[in-house]
Every structure is written in structure tokens, then in C-alpha cells.
Design an enzyme around this catalytic site. Structure first.
Site, PDB file in Angstrom:
ATOM      1  CD  GLU A  27      -2.313   1.303   2.831  1.00  0.00           C
ATOM      2  OE1 GLU A  27      -3.339   1.886   3.233  1.00  0.00           O
ATOM      3  OE2 GLU A  27      -2.054   0.618   3.767  1.00  0.00           O
ATOM      4  CE  LYS A  75      -7.307   1.128   3.894  1.00  0.00           C
ATOM      5  NZ  LYS A  75      -6.039   1.774   4.524  1.00  0.00           N
ATOM      6  CB  CYS A 121      -4.017  -1.568   4.811  1.00  0.00           C
ATOM      7  SG  CYS A 121      -2.975  -1.456   6.530  1.00  0.00           S
TER       8      CYS A 121
END
Length: 251
Positions: A36, A105, A142
Site C-alpha cells: 500500500e 480502499k 490493509c
């Protein structure tokens, strides 16, 4: 399918990180996954990253595509992407090479004292999948790992490999949480999980590949590393035959 996990820290200078793409990407695997925010690190907690946001076909995305083409592979890497709110970009994964996709995300890291949503915009709630080498990749980033419903939505959309680039902040219990959650997402979905983090000391490292029955095929420590693993479709088929939990669901 052969995969390489590049556990390497990104810095604060985007040009340096673009150069690292070429230096770190191997050319003898089907899939290369970087962490990321590889285009530019988050910087100190709460930093304004809007000045480093680009379109997905900007300098970073073009370099990912170039490197993937040169190495005849597919590369996954994280960046900050311009959004409708110029002060709050997306936290985006770009996939370039034999497969192409963009994932923004969904779950922003408003946890453990952080407020990612102050600086970034959440992406649309959708399952982003892409076929590659006989598998279907499902994309997460994440903090998404802590939301089992997102992984399940990806699997329901056909994913049998969950790809999770991360910058998993170091701290008490954090490695234990990471390892437990990566294995749980593999076991409950009878899917491979390819999870790649930035290294210590700021982040937790421990990039890993877990197979559909929860066995850890490869795992890094906290230091920079490039790991390799092979994903076997017959293992996936056998795992889902042995443990047909996806078929046994009643909800």
C-alpha cells in the site's frame, strides 16, 4: 501461478519510489505485489497527502504499466489517486500488466488513534476482481482485512486469491492481529491470501502467503524482503472439496 511479494518501504519522494519499481520487480513470476502507498509513503501521522495524488494513468500508474510490460508480469501497487475532493484523494491499488484493474480502499483507517478519513476519501463499496493465470484476484487494502464481509463479497464475486497490499502500522499486538486475520480470511473463504506489507520499524512487515486451508506457505520478518510462492489450482479445488463451507452456508 508464481507470485512475488515485495516487502519494501516507500519513501517521501515519488520519483525515487517510481525508480524502485524497476529495481524491485522480478521478471520470472506471473504476479508481483508491492505494498500500500508505494507511490509515496503516508508521512507523519495526519499528513496532508493531497499534493501527491495523481490520476491512475499518471506518472506512477504509467511506470507500473511499463515495468509490468518489460518484465512480462502483472504488478499490483498502491498510490494516492485524485478524487472529486481534491483535498482528500483515494487510497488506490493499480493492477497493470496481463491484468488491469483499479481498487479504491473502502475501509479507511480510523482506528488505533489514526484518522485516515480526515485525509482520504473512501472508495465505493464494490467487489473489485480481475482474472489472472487461471485464478481470480480479489483486491483489498490493509484495514479492509479487518472486515470479513468484504473478503466474502469478493469470494462471492468469484475471487479465489485475495490480494492485500498494506502499510500495517507497528505496535502492540499488531503482528499477531495481522497474522491471525490473514489466516482467518484464507480459512473461512477457502481461498489463497497474498498479503504484502511495508517493513519495520514503522510498519509490521510479515508479508505472507496463506493457502486455502490456512497453511502459511511463506512469511517474512520485519526487514525488507522479496518472497516467492506458487499458487496451485489443485490445492484450491481440494480445499473446497474437503471443506465445502462456502456451499454449506445458510444465509
Amino acid at each position: 501461478m508464481s507470485v512475488a511479494l515485495v516487502q519494501h518501504a516507500s519513501g517521501l519522494e515519488p520519483e525515487d519510489n517510481r525508480r524502485l519499481l524497476g529495481e524491485l520487480t522480478p521478471g520470472d513470476v506471473a504476479l508481483v505485489v508491492l505494498p500500500e502507498a508505494f507511490a509515496r509513503d503516508f508521512g507523519p501521522p495526519g499528513s496532508d497527502v493531497s499534493g501527491y495524488a495523481e490520476p491512475v494513468d499518471g506518472p506512477f500508474g504509467r511506470e507500473v504499466a511499463r515495468v509490468a510490460g518489460d518484465r512480462s508480469t502483472t504488478v499490483v501497487a498502491g498510490m494516492f489517486e485524485l478524487s472529486a475532493d481534491r483535498d482528500r484523494p483515494y487510497n488506490t491499488l493499480v493492477v497493470r500488466g496481463a491484468a488491469t484493474a483499479d481498487y479504491r480502499k473502502v475501509h479507511l483507517y480510523d482506528s488505533f488513534g489514526y484518522r485516515e478519513s480526515d485525509r482520504l476519501t473512501a472508495g465505493p463499496v464494490e467487489a473489485v476482481t480481475v482474472p489472472l493465470a487461471g485464478f481470480t484476484l480479489g483486491l483489498m487494502t490493509c484495514y479492509d482485512l479487518r472486515f470479513p464481509e468484504q473478503a466474502r463479497a469478493l469470494v462471492d464475486a468469484g475471487a479465489d486469491v485475495l490480494v492485500v497490499p498494506a502499510a500495517w502500522v507497528a505496535g502492540e499486538r499488531k503482528v499477531e492481529h495481522w497474522r491471525t486475520l490473514v489466516r482467518a480470511r484464507a480459512i473461512e473463504n477457502t481461498a489463497y491470501v497474498v498479503a504484502v506489507g511495508q517493513p519495520g520499524p514503522r510498519y509490521s512487515g510479515h508479508s505472507m502467503v496463506v493457502d486455502p486451508l490456512g497453511d502459511v506457505l511463506v512469511e517474512a520478518g520485519e526487514e525488507s524482503a522479496v518472497l516467492r510462492a506458487t499458487l496451485d489450482p489443485s490445492v484450491l479445488v481440494e480445499a473446497r472439496r474437503t471443506n465445502p463451507s462456502l456451499l454449506n452456508r445458510r444465509r
